[in-house]
Design a protein around this motif. Structure first.
Motif, PDB file in Angstrom:
ATOM      1  N   ASP A  32       1.590   9.016  -6.040  1.00 29.21           N
ATOM      2  CA  ASP A  32       2.123  10.367  -5.823  1.00 29.21           C
ATOM      3  C   ASP A  32       3.002  10.808  -6.981  1.00 29.21           C
ATOM      4  O   ASP A  32       2.927  11.952  -7.436  1.00 29.21           O
TER       5      ASP A  32
ATOM      6  N   ARG B  63      -8.855   6.650  -7.250  1.00 22.44           N
ATOM      7  CA  ARG B  63      -7.591   7.034  -6.624  1.00 22.44           C
ATOM      8  C   ARG B  63      -6.867   8.078  -7.464  1.00 22.44           C
ATOM      9  O   ARG B  63      -6.052   8.839  -6.974  1.00 22.44           O
TER      10      ARG B  63
ATOM     11  N   ASN C  48       0.963   4.050  -2.858  1.00 23.59           N
ATOM     12  CA  ASN C  48       0.781   5.476  -2.617  1.00 23.59           C
ATOM     13  C   ASN C  48       1.924   6.289  -3.194  1.00 23.59           C
ATOM     14  O   ASN C  48       1.712   7.353  -3.778  1.00 23.59           O
TER      15      ASN C  48
ATOM     16  N   ARG D   5       0.834  -1.195   0.000  1.00 27.80           N
ATOM     17  CA  ARG D   5       0.000   0.000   0.000  1.00 27.80           C
ATOM     18  C   ARG D   5       0.877   1.257   0.000  1.00 27.80           C
ATOM     19  O   ARG D   5       0.598   2.221  -0.707  1.00 27.80           O
ATOM     20  N   ASN D   6       1.950   1.236   0.795  1.00 27.16           N
ATOM     21  CA  ASN D   6       2.884   2.359   0.792  1.00 27.16           C
ATOM     22  C   ASN D   6       3.500   2.557  -0.578  1.00 27.16           C
ATOM     23  O   ASN D   6       3.611   3.681  -1.075  1.00 27.16           O
TER      24      ASN D   6
END
Ligand code: ZN
Ligand code: ZN
Length: 119
Positions: free
Chosen positions: A33, A69, A29, A25-26
């Motif tokens: 980003d 997202r 993200n 998940r990190n």
């Protein structure tokens, strides 16, 4: 709490709200980003470019757009279309009209099922 296998890395993790483990998940993200930052200065970036800078497959990028997202309206080159009528949309699977139509059809089916049960 149930354990499930992360679809990205295959690790076992405690599945709560997310489909993938904390590590993935990190990573996700961070990649999203990267894409968002890239779009800020390249609003006409293609999916292929975004795939290159983020390391995500084009299919994955579209998947994130459909899940809300990433928003397709932020970058002009990316198009996703309504699965029903083919109209351009910015997130999800269906356009507003089709969503309403499908919701209506669905509630009709549901009420019919209830009606049948009462017979
Ligand atoms: Zn994982
Ligand atoms: Zn539609």
């Amino acid at each position: 709490m149930s354990l499930s296998r992360c679809p990205r890395c295959g690790e076992l993790f405690a599945r709560e709200r997310y489909e993938v483990c904390a590590k993935c998940r990190n990573e996700e993200n961070e990649r999203l980003d990267l894409i968002k930052r890239y779009i800020d200065s390249h609003s006409d970036a293609s999916v292929e470019e975004m795939s290159k800078i983020s390391g995500l497959e084009p299919d994955e990028i579209l998947h994130y757009v459909r899940k809300g997202r990433l928003l397709a309206e932020e970058f002009t080159a990316l198009e996703i279309t309504c699965e029903e009528c083919g109209q351009k949309i910015v997130t999800g699977r269906f356009c507003k009209q089709c969503r309403e139509r499908l919701a209506k059809a669905f509630s009709k089916i549901l009420s019919r099922i209830k009606f049948d049960k009462n017979k």
